[in-house]
Design a protein around this motif. Structure first.
Motif, PDB file in Angstrom:
ATOM      1  N   GLY A  23      -3.814   3.612   1.637  1.00 18.06           N
ATOM      2  CA  GLY A  23      -3.135   2.462   2.255  1.00 18.06           C
ATOM      3  C   GLY A  23      -4.110   1.412   2.739  1.00 18.06           C
ATOM      4  N   PHE A  24      -5.121   1.108   1.934  1.00 17.34           N
ATOM      5  CA  PHE A  24      -6.095   0.084   2.334  1.00 17.34           C
ATOM      6  C   PHE A  24      -5.645  -1.276   1.779  1.00 17.34           C
ATOM      7  CE2 PHE A  24     -10.097  -2.235   2.560  1.00 17.34           C
ATOM      8  CZ  PHE A  24     -10.520  -1.869   3.838  1.00 17.34           C
ATOM      9  N   THR A  25      -5.601  -2.257   2.667  1.00 12.50           N
ATOM     10  CA  THR A  25      -5.098  -3.588   2.293  1.00 12.50           C
ATOM     11  C   THR A  25      -5.877  -4.154   1.100  1.00 12.50           C
ATOM     12  OG1 THR A  25      -4.599  -3.973   4.616  1.00 12.50           O
ATOM     13  CG2 THR A  25      -4.599  -5.900   3.175  1.00 12.50           C
ATOM     14  N   GLY A  26      -5.132  -4.596   0.099  1.00 10.98           N
ATOM     15  CA  GLY A  26      -5.749  -5.207  -1.089  1.00 10.98           C
ATOM     16  C   GLY A  26      -6.004  -4.198  -2.196  1.00 10.98           C
ATOM     17  N   ILE A  27      -6.074  -2.897  -1.837  1.00  5.64           N
ATOM     18  CA  ILE A  27      -6.322  -1.863  -2.845  1.00  5.64           C
ATOM     19  C   ILE A  27      -5.004  -1.137  -3.165  1.00  5.64           C
ATOM     20  CG2 ILE A  27      -7.665   0.216  -3.445  1.00  5.64           C
ATOM     21  CD1 ILE A  27      -9.366  -2.354  -3.170  1.00  5.64           C
ATOM     22  N   ASP A  28      -4.476  -0.421  -2.188  1.00  2.94           N
ATOM     23  CA  ASP A  28      -3.183   0.230  -2.420  1.00  2.94           C
ATOM     24  C   ASP A  28      -2.201  -0.064  -1.291  1.00  2.94           C
ATOM     25  OD1 ASP A  28      -4.593   1.716  -0.603  1.00  2.94           O
ATOM     26  OD2 ASP A  28      -4.037   3.663  -1.428  1.00  2.94           O
ATOM     27  N   ASP A  29      -2.400  -1.205  -0.657  1.00  2.15           N
ATOM     28  CA  ASP A  29      -1.470  -1.701   0.368  1.00  2.15           C
ATOM     29  C   ASP A  29      -1.418  -3.215   0.210  1.00  2.15           C
ATOM     30  OD1 ASP A  29      -0.061   0.048   2.171  1.00  2.15           O
ATOM     31  OD2 ASP A  29      -0.810  -1.169   3.835  1.00  2.15           O
ATOM     32  N   PRO A  30      -0.244  -3.824   0.487  1.00  2.00           N
ATOM     33  CA  PRO A  30      -0.096  -5.257   0.165  1.00  2.00           C
ATOM     34  C   PRO A  30      -0.755  -6.208   1.145  1.00  2.00           C
ATOM     35  CG  PRO A  30       1.941  -4.368   1.062  1.00  2.00           C
ATOM     36  CD  PRO A  30       0.994  -3.211   0.979  1.00  2.00           C
ATOM     37  N   TYR A  31      -1.074  -7.408   0.658  1.00  3.81           N
ATOM     38  CA  TYR A  31      -1.417  -8.548   1.521  1.00  3.81           C
ATOM     39  C   TYR A  31      -0.569  -9.733   1.048  1.00  3.81           C
ATOM     40  CZ  TYR A  31      -3.438 -12.366   4.011  1.00  3.81           C
ATOM     41  OH  TYR A  31      -3.562 -13.457   4.836  1.00  3.81           O
TER      42      TYR A  31
END
Ligand SMILES: Nc1ncnc2c1ncn2[C@@H]1O[C@H](COP(=O)(O)OS(=O)(=O)O)[C@@H](OP(=O)(O)O)[C@H]1O
Ligand SMILES: Nc1ncnc2c1ncn2[C@@H]1O[C@H](COP(=O)(O)OP(=O)(O)O)[C@@H](O)[C@H]1O
Length: 211
Positions: free
Chosen positions: A163-171
């Motif tokens: 769940g890291f933003t930009g990788i597998d979580d949205p921005y």
């Protein structure tokens, strides 16, 4: 004293020294500068540069940095959807208090969800005439990942962080930001150039004086 809420026995207590008196004392207008962008996009660097520049001009500011607040006020929150929402809500409320104190409050958080940023923006002017200015650090993911100042992108790519933003979580980029900072001819402008743009904006909007 006036009653507020819906029968919950909570009251609002007015104080004779208010925002306008504090603004007069400081010769500036309380407001919130909300910096949003990916991890590594340069939010904290811009926040510090802006705070330094304002200080040099004799203007009182305070930085609310997402990473720092997660050491105290928000230490009970993680990075799942609901936690990020609560994180942004709390920082929005604290920023509102700082702006009401007459300070230029610089909030620097990924704040990835549009609805959470919009909720903060809506919270500000309604209650105390505070204006919010959103600064969008529009830096490509590749640049942020290349910087990887904390080694977190590497861990996220290796699936050691979920769940890291930009990788597998949205921005979700802002649709209505006041200032967008991006690469110039493929190069990231120095922090002083970017904070200069924000200072100019604050000057033009009349926040750096109490007239
Ligand atoms: N899963 C995940 N996703 C994004 N970021 C993560 C994550 N885990 C830890 N970190 C570190 O937490 C910092 C972001 O905190 P924020 O409070 O700004 O995040 S948010 O606004 O609630 O999304 C962020 O700091 P910055 O690099 O300054 O943005 C990271 O260092
Ligand atoms: N304008 C800039 N030009 C070059 N490098 C920058 C700039 N802004 C930030 N950096 C570098 O990028 C990395 C991430 O910056 P930081 O401010 O911590 O980003 P964020 O708070 O968004 O995670 C740091 O190593 C910082 O020195």
């Amino acid at each position: 004293m006036s009653a507020i809420g819906n029968g919950t026995n909570i009251f609002w207590h007015e104080c004779p020294v208010g925002k306008s008196e504090r603004q007069k004392l400081l010769d500036q207008k309380g407001c919130v500068v909300w910096i949003t962008g990916l991890s590594g996009s340069g939010k904290s660097t811009l926040a510090c540069s802006l705070s330094r520049e304002l200080h040099a001009k004799g203007k009182l500011s305070y930085v609310l940095d997402g990473d720092n607040l997660r050491h105290g006020l928000n230490k009970d929150l993680g990075f799942k959807f609901e936690d990020r929402t609560e994180n942004i809500r709390r920082v929005g409320e604290v920023a509102k208090l700082f702006a009401d104190a007459g300070l230029i409050c610089i909030a620097s958080l990924i704040s990835p969800y549009r609805k959470d940023r919009d909720a903060c923006r809506a919270m500000l002017p309604d209650l105390s005439f505070i204006e919010a200015s959103t600064v969008y650090m529009n830096m490509p993911l590749e640049l942020c990942e290349e910087r990887d100042a904390k080694g977190l992108y590497k861990l996220a790519r290796a699936k050691k962080i979920k769940g890291f933003t930009g990788i597998d979580d949205p921005y979700e980029p802002p649709l209505n930001c006041e200032i967008e900072l991006s690469l110039q001819d493929g190069v990231c402008p120095p922090p002083g150039t970017m904070s200069g743009r924000v200072v100019t904006y604050l000057e033009e909007k009349g926040f750096l004086e109490d007239k």
